[in-house]
Design a protein around this motif. Structure first.
Motif, PDB file in Angstrom:
ATOM      1  N   LEU A 114       0.859  -1.192   0.000  1.00 13.61           N
ATOM      2  CA  LEU A 114       0.000   0.000   0.000  1.00 13.61           C
ATOM      3  C   LEU A 114       0.890   1.235   0.000  1.00 13.61           C
ATOM      4  N   ASP A 115       0.472   2.257  -0.733  1.00 11.42           N
ATOM      5  CA  ASP A 115       1.215   3.526  -0.738  1.00 11.42           C
ATOM      6  C   ASP A 115       0.844   4.356   0.482  1.00 11.42           C
ATOM      7  N   GLU A 116       1.755   5.203   0.860  1.00  3.43           N
ATOM      8  CA  GLU A 116       1.435   6.160   1.904  1.00  3.43           C
ATOM      9  C   GLU A 116       0.242   6.997   1.451  1.00  3.43           C
ATOM     10  N   GLY A 117      -0.737   7.182   2.317  1.00  5.27           N
ATOM     11  CA  GLY A 117      -1.916   7.984   1.974  1.00  5.27           C
ATOM     12  C   GLY A 117      -3.028   7.186   1.318  1.00  5.27           C
ATOM     13  N   GLU A 118      -2.772   5.924   1.003  1.00  4.29           N
ATOM     14  CA  GLU A 118      -3.768   5.105   0.317  1.00  4.29           C
ATOM     15  C   GLU A 118      -4.835   4.613   1.300  1.00  4.29           C
ATOM     16  N   ALA A 119      -6.096   4.730   0.877  1.00  3.74           N
ATOM     17  CA  ALA A 119      -7.191   4.187   1.682  1.00  3.74           C
ATOM     18  C   ALA A 119      -7.331   2.707   1.360  1.00  3.74           C
ATOM     19  N   PHE A 120      -7.598   1.901   2.366  1.00  4.33           N
ATOM     20  CA  PHE A 120      -7.763   0.465   2.120  1.00  4.33           C
ATOM     21  C   PHE A 120      -8.758  -0.125   3.106  1.00  4.33           C
ATOM     22  N   THR A 121      -9.311  -1.277   2.710  1.00  4.71           N
ATOM     23  CA  THR A 121     -10.363  -1.910   3.511  1.00  4.71           C
ATOM     24  C   THR A 121      -9.932  -3.320   3.891  1.00  4.71           C
ATOM     25  N   THR A 122     -10.031  -3.615   5.146  1.00  6.35           N
ATOM     26  CA  THR A 122      -9.664  -4.933   5.673  1.00  6.35           C
ATOM     27  C   THR A 122     -10.916  -5.580   6.241  1.00  6.35           C
ATOM     28  N   THR A 123     -11.094  -6.878   6.021  1.00  7.19           N
ATOM     29  CA  THR A 123     -12.173  -7.584   6.721  1.00  7.19           C
ATOM     30  C   THR A 123     -11.588  -8.778   7.464  1.00  7.19           C
ATOM     31  N   VAL A 124     -12.155  -9.048   8.619  1.00  8.33           N
ATOM     32  CA  VAL A 124     -11.787 -10.239   9.391  1.00  8.33           C
ATOM     33  C   VAL A 124     -13.081 -10.934   9.788  1.00  8.33           C
ATOM     34  N   THR A 125     -13.204 -12.210   9.419  1.00  2.91           N
ATOM     35  CA  THR A 125     -14.370 -13.002   9.797  1.00  2.91           C
ATOM     36  C   THR A 125     -13.926 -14.033  10.827  1.00  2.91           C
ATOM     37  N   TYR A 126     -14.662 -14.133  11.930  1.00  2.00           N
ATOM     38  CA  TYR A 126     -14.215 -15.004  13.032  1.00  2.00           C
ATOM     39  C   TYR A 126     -15.406 -15.482  13.839  1.00  2.00           C
ATOM     40  N   PHE A 127     -15.179 -16.531  14.620  1.00  3.31           N
ATOM     41  CA  PHE A 127     -16.251 -17.043  15.478  1.00  3.31           C
ATOM     42  C   PHE A 127     -15.632 -17.703  16.709  1.00  3.31           C
ATOM     43  N   GLY A 128     -16.472 -17.933  17.699  1.00  7.07           N
ATOM     44  CA  GLY A 128     -15.991 -18.607  18.900  1.00  7.07           C
ATOM     45  C   GLY A 128     -16.559 -18.007  20.163  1.00  7.07           C
ATOM     46  N   VAL A 129     -15.987 -18.411  21.290  1.00  8.62           N
ATOM     47  CA  VAL A 129     -16.388 -17.918  22.605  1.00  8.62           C
ATOM     48  C   VAL A 129     -15.427 -16.791  22.992  1.00  8.62           C
ATOM     49  N   PRO A 130     -15.943 -15.566  23.176  1.00  7.17           N
ATOM     50  CA  PRO A 130     -15.050 -14.448  23.502  1.00  7.17           C
ATOM     51  C   PRO A 130     -14.220 -14.749  24.760  1.00  7.17           C
ATOM     52  N   GLY A 131     -12.935 -14.481  24.668  1.00  5.16           N
ATOM     53  CA  GLY A 131     -12.062 -14.639  25.834  1.00  5.16           C
ATOM     54  C   GLY A 131     -11.556 -16.056  26.046  1.00  5.16           C
ATOM     55  N   GLU A 132     -12.109 -17.025  25.317  1.00  8.08           N
ATOM     56  CA  GLU A 132     -11.712 -18.414  25.551  1.00  8.08           C
ATOM     57  C   GLU A 132     -10.282 -18.668  25.086  1.00  8.08           C
ATOM     58  N   GLY A 133      -9.509 -19.274  25.962  1.00 12.74           N
ATOM     59  CA  GLY A 133      -8.128 -19.627  25.628  1.00 12.74           C
ATOM     60  C   GLY A 133      -7.211 -18.434  25.452  1.00 12.74           C
ATOM     61  N   VAL A 134      -7.621 -17.280  25.986  1.00 10.99           N
ATOM     62  CA  VAL A 134      -6.842 -16.063  25.766  1.00 10.99           C
ATOM     63  C   VAL A 134      -5.899 -15.800  26.940  1.00 10.99           C
ATOM     64  N   ALA A 135      -4.623 -15.662  26.641  1.00 11.69           N
ATOM     65  CA  ALA A 135      -3.664 -15.225  27.667  1.00 11.69           C
ATOM     66  C   ALA A 135      -3.127 -13.875  27.205  1.00 11.69           C
ATOM     67  N   ASP A 136      -3.493 -12.834  27.927  1.00 12.55           N
ATOM     68  CA  ASP A 136      -3.148 -11.485  27.490  1.00 12.55           C
ATOM     69  C   ASP A 136      -2.225 -10.820  28.496  1.00 12.55           C
ATOM     70  N   PRO A 137      -1.024 -10.459  28.057  1.00 13.10           N
ATOM     71  CA  PRO A 137      -0.089  -9.809  28.984  1.00 13.10           C
ATOM     72  C   PRO A 137      -0.620  -8.469  29.509  1.00 13.10           C
TER      73      PRO A 137
END
Ligand code: ARG
Ligand code: ZN
Length: 487
Positions: A114-137
């Motif tokens: 991507l160039d500096e100044g370029e607009a872009f669109t990202t998508t993330v599709t996900y599922f599951g139980v929120p917080g499950e198996g999460v180790a967060d420092p």
């Protein structure tokens, strides 16, 4: 001729390659000294669209989050903050990309930079139980998306947003939001901003579309699912107020929150016009033990509806969360070390509400009580005493709140009411909808008062020992008529 063409073609290829070479991965953090991995470098999010279906009984979610951003450097890869879930699909500008996950960092590798100044669109599709198996420092409270059986609330300060959606999770990168939340039709959804639409979805589900008009820090995004009743009220200048109470507690809720319009009038008068398109409270039907100033819709646990919430008058915590809409939400801390700019200010706003309601004597009593508290050995503990540099693992310790609040009262006694009540709106208006540092606030205080306050703030914010109270008389009351004129 042919030779020239070949040279031209080679020239273009080399130029292209040279351009591509300047693209590099965005940083994994935004330089926050307390939480170096919070947020990411190389891009600026404009808008999040959170399309999410929640199963309250199973505590699962299925979501697609669309992130509209602008590259702030030529990018070959960039990071999102995101924890947990099974990721089904990740795209940039409609094309699948390769990604890697490591703790709270998700790295997306770009085939075409991507160039500096370029607009872009990202998508993330996900599922599951929120917080499950999460180790967060960076887990301070382990919240984010929280299911309490009969419903869901979201409370993410400081680092919980990445526990329910992929984000540039730092208050330095604010963005507008659209929430399209689909739930079984017996539930109601309350989120930030304005409710634009409710529509029936397949399988006995309902979709609630909420949208924010103003940019918001990720930790202030909230989705609440419950058996809520919506109650409407009006603030100064026709500001829409919508409160969400558990159906059974709606009458009590209406009474407990009836002062919000008057609090809005007071704070608009003292700080500047209310920053957002709407305000209100959501009370969730579970004891929280805290409240959170989620933007335009502050979050409370059901204990706020008992006579003594948190062992004190619920009006104080209602005033506190409202004041955060100015200090915290519109003017956000530039780094988490500056958290007293949120909590000290919201705590002193409680005192200003007391002064307005009950007069100068009541304020003096209140501040005397707080002074005794901040002078106690528990609060002069060198690990937490200095509100300007709290330990990262105890960001919300009582010194940040109470001594932070007293710092503002001490400033008022030191510079006098006239200068003090010019410092607050000057600081607010200068940094509204942006970020500020402690240095920014000190600079405004010095500029408005014409005094050198470095030593004053050093003692109050960075030393263990509580400074003596500046010598002054009792502050005068803010008159109701003045308020009405302003409102
Ligand atoms: N900013 C919140 C307040 O108004 C504090 C949130 C602390 N979070 C928690 N889970 N205890 O005081
Ligand atoms: Zn607070």
């Amino acid at each position: 001729m042919r030779k020239l063409l070949i040279i031209l073609v080679i020239g273009c290829i080399t130029a292209g390659a040279a351009l591509a070479q300047t693209a590099r991965p965005g940083d994994a953090g935004l330089g926050d000294p307390y939480f170096p991995l919070l947020g990411n470098g190389g891009y600026d999010v404009q808008h999040y669209t959170i399309d999410l279906t929640a199963d309250v009984e199973d505590n699962t979610v299925l979501a697609t989050v669309t992130i509209d951003a602008v590259a702030t450097q030529a990018l070959s890869a960039f990071n999102l903050d995101f924890l947990g879930f099974f990721v089904a699909d990740v795209t940039v500008n409609g094309k699948r990309v390769v990604y890697e996950r490591d703790g709270r960092e998700m790295t997306l590798f770009l085939k075409e930079p991507l160039d500096e100044g370029e607009a872009f669109t990202t998508t993330v599709t996900y599922f599951g139980v929120p917080g499950e198996g999460v180790a967060d420092p960076y887990d301070v409270f382990g919240l984010g998306w929280a299911n309490y059986g009969d419903g869901v609330f979201v409370a993410s300060e400081p680092a919980g947003a990445a526990r329910w959606f992929p984000a540039n999770d730092h208050p330095l990168d604010k963005a507008t939001f659209t929430f399209r939340i689909t739930v079984p039709e017996e539930y109601v959804v309350a989120a930030n901003g304005l409710l634009r639409e409710t529509r029936a979805a397949r399988g006995g589900m309902m979709t609630y579309v909420w949208e924010t008009e103003y940019p918001m820090a990720t930790y202030l995004a909230t989705v609440n699912i419950g058996d809520f009743v919506r109650q409407e009220d009006e603030g100064p200048d026709g500001l829409p107020i919508r409160n969400y109470f558990p159906a059974q507690l709606a009458q009590r809720g209406t009474r407990v929150f009836e002062n919000q319009p008057r609090m809005l009038a007071l704070f608009s008068d003292l700080f500047g016009p209310y920053p957002f398109e709407a305000y209100g409270a959501v009370v969730v039907d579970t004891p929280l033990g805290f409240a959170l100033e989620t933007q335009t819709l502050s979050l409370f646990g059901r204990e706020v509806l008992s006579v003594f919430s948190f062992g004190r008058d619920p009006q104080s915590v209602i005033a506190h969360e409202l004041a955060h809409q100015w200090f915290g939400n519109s003017v956000s801390p530039a780094s988490w070390q500056d958290i007293w700019l949120n909590e000290g200010f919201a705590t002193y706003a409680q005192a200003l509400w007391i002064e307005h309601e009950r007069g100068a004597e009541a304020l003096a009593d209140y501040m005397r009580g707080l002074y005794a508290y901040i002078s106690s050995p528990a609060l002069q503990d060198p690990r937490i005493a200095a509100p300007g540099s709290p330990p990262p693992e105890a960001l919300f310790n009582p010194s940040v709140y109470q001594r932070g609040g007293w710092t503002l009262h001490a400033l008022r006694l030191r510079v006098g009411d006239e200068a003090f009540f010019e410092i607050l709106p000057t600081y607010y208006q200068r940094f509204a909808y942006g970020n500020a540092t402690t240095e920014d606030f000190i600079a405004v205080a010095e500029e408005v008062s014409g005094e050198d306050l470095d030593e004053f703030f050093r003692a109050w914010l960075y030393e263990t020992e509580v400074p003596p109270v500046p010598e002054m008389g009792l502050p005068p009351v803010i008159e109701d008529e003045e308020l009405e004129q302003a409102g």
